[in-house]
Write a protein that holds these residues in place. Structure first.
Motif, short mmCIF file in Angstrom:
data_model
loop_
_atom_site.label_atom_id
_atom_site.label_comp_id
_atom_site.label_asym_id
_atom_site.label_seq_id
_atom_site.Cartn_x
_atom_site.Cartn_y
_atom_site.Cartn_z
N GLN A 231 16.96 -36.90 -19.87
CA GLN A 231 16.07 -37.22 -18.75
C GLN A 231 14.88 -37.99 -19.28
OE1 GLN A 231 15.50 -32.91 -17.96
NE2 GLN A 231 13.33 -33.46 -17.70
N ILE A 232 14.27 -38.81 -18.41
CA ILE A 232 13.12 -39.61 -18.83
C ILE A 232 12.13 -39.68 -17.67
CG2 ILE A 232 14.20 -41.80 -18.14
CD1 ILE A 232 12.78 -43.11 -20.54
N ASP A 233 10.84 -39.64 -17.99
CA ASP A 233 9.80 -39.70 -16.98
C ASP A 233 9.38 -41.16 -16.76
OD1 ASP A 233 7.92 -38.15 -15.26
OD2 ASP A 233 6.43 -39.20 -16.49
N LEU A 234 9.40 -41.61 -15.49
CA LEU A 234 9.05 -42.99 -15.16
C LEU A 234 7.83 -43.00 -14.24
CD1 LEU A 234 12.70 -44.28 -14.54
CD2 LEU A 234 11.32 -44.53 -16.61
N GLN A 264 0.27 -47.09 -16.33
CA GLN A 264 -0.09 -48.47 -16.64
C GLN A 264 0.09 -49.41 -15.44
OE1 GLN A 264 2.06 -46.67 -18.85
NE2 GLN A 264 0.16 -46.05 -19.88
N GLY A 265 0.55 -48.86 -14.32
CA GLY A 265 0.70 -49.66 -13.13
C GLY A 265 2.05 -50.31 -12.93
N TYR A 266 3.09 -49.85 -13.66
CA TYR A 266 4.40 -50.48 -13.58
C TYR A 266 5.32 -49.76 -12.60
CZ TYR A 266 2.83 -52.85 -17.81
OH TYR A 266 2.12 -53.59 -18.71
#
Length: 368
Positions: A231-234, A264-266
């Motif tokens: 899992q990865i946090d986006l 970072q605003g992405y």
């Protein structure tokens, strides 16, 4: 003169669009060319309310050799329309809107005939007979089914499964034959848009990428049992992950967008392995790994010969040099053994016979 050309292509769609992303790995691009420079409306069809937010399915759902369009609507119905003129072949009424869930078409139970699988706001996943829209089974979840189903043999047992999410915070894997549950995974928030089936780690087995509303976590599940691979946090509200080779390194990466932004605003993220591995190659690079040892696909004086070491779901289609469908030779589960197909060929023409199967494609170029 007959020239044999071998191709291996992942997600190549030649004129059908049987589910979200074209096929189970959701990596498809439309290869057939069009000729629309000044668009005109071919046909119109009036539903009783708004039409689904996602995508229609385009496939021969009733085995008549002609294409149909399957689409859902806010009038609680699933419609099957003739692709040639838009007239209705059948309609099925659910107990709620058929809006966000895109229909998928496949031979779910191995009977050689197509089924349509779609979710509804009435909390159910429906499997409908492609020939007339009659219900074969329905599975009830705990909330709206806004996710689009993906259909594939996810555990290597030779039978099809349906993987679909629900607003009840779960991903379900259902037996394609009867709709009974094989496994379920709880996310914590709604699974609200299409996920993706793909072999993302190169182990020869499928994984399922899970979209989530109200969460910043992208889950990757082992599709055979629903366990978490990683899992990865986006950023908050993960939408419709898509897998494909975005940088030409012959390995699949993941593209996913989010409703919210990260620190970072992405909002759009490309996900790769930490070593930037290259040369992974296509899924099932050797056809024998997918269809079995002894597979044979060739042109003969009598027609097209295909030997299947084991039964599998395949489609066999004849195209002309412009990429137009000339004849659909087979679409469904093909039994093991030798099969000869006799396509209709005109003199002095170039044709392409395309065999599509789970994970790849083979083609024969025929010059007569």
């Amino acid at each position: 003169m007959i020239e044999h050309i071998l191709t291996m292509c992942i997600g190549a769609v030649m004129g059908t669009w049987p589910m979200w992303g074209g096929e189970p790995t959701h990596q498809s691009v439309q290869l057939m060319k069009g000729a629309i420079t000044s668009p005109v409306i071919k046909w119109r069809f009036a539903t009783g309310a708004d039409v689904e937010w996602q995508y229609s399915a385009i496939a021969d759902v009733d085995g008549d050799g002609k294409m149909e369009v399957v689409v859902g609507s806010y009038d609680n119905k699933v419609y099957c329309l003739r692709g040639s003129d838009g007239t209705q072949k059948w309609a099925f009424t659910t107990g709620g809107w058929v809006d966000y869930s895109s229909p998928a078409v496949a031979d779910c139970d191995g009977d050689g005939k197509m089924e349509v699988v779609v979710g509804s706001e009435d909390h159910k996943v429906y499997c409908l007979r492609g020939s007339d829209g009659a219900q074969k089974w329905a599975f009830t979840t705990g909330s709206y089914v806004s996710s689009s189903p993906a259909i594939a043999d996810v555990d290597g047992d030779g039978k099809m499964e349906v993987v679909v999410g629900s607003d009840d915070h779960k991903v379900y894997c259902l037996r394609g034959s009867d709709g009974t549950q094989k496994w379920a995974f709880t996310t914590g928030t709604a699974v609200h848009t299409p996920g993706a089936l793909v072999d993302i780690d190169g182990d020869g087995r499928l994984e399922y990428l899970v979209p989530q509303g109200g969460s910043s976590t992208l889950y990757c599940l082992n599709a055979e049992n629903g366990s978490v691979a990683w899992q990865i946090d986006l950023a908050e509200d993960v939408h419709s992950p898509f897998a494909g080779d975005i940088d030409g390194d012959e390995c699949s990466e993941i593209i996913v967008g989010t409703y919210g932004v990260d620190a970072q605003g992405y909002r759009v993220f490309a996900i790769d392995d930490p070593w930037n591995t290259q040369g992974c190659g296509p899924l099932y690079e050797d056809v024998e790994e997918s269809l079995g040892k002894g597979f044979d696909f060739r042109a003969t004086r009598q027609g097209i010969y295909l030997f299947m070491p084991k039964s599998a779901q395949v489609s066999l289609t004849l195209y002309d040099a412009q990429g137009r469908v000339v004849q659909r030779l087979y679409d469904g589960v093909l039994s093991s053994g030798g099969h000869t197909f006799n396509p209709t060929l005109e003199a002095k023409r170039v044709y392409m016979v395309v065999l599509r199967y789970q994970g790849g494609m083979r083609s024969l170029k025929i010059v007569k």
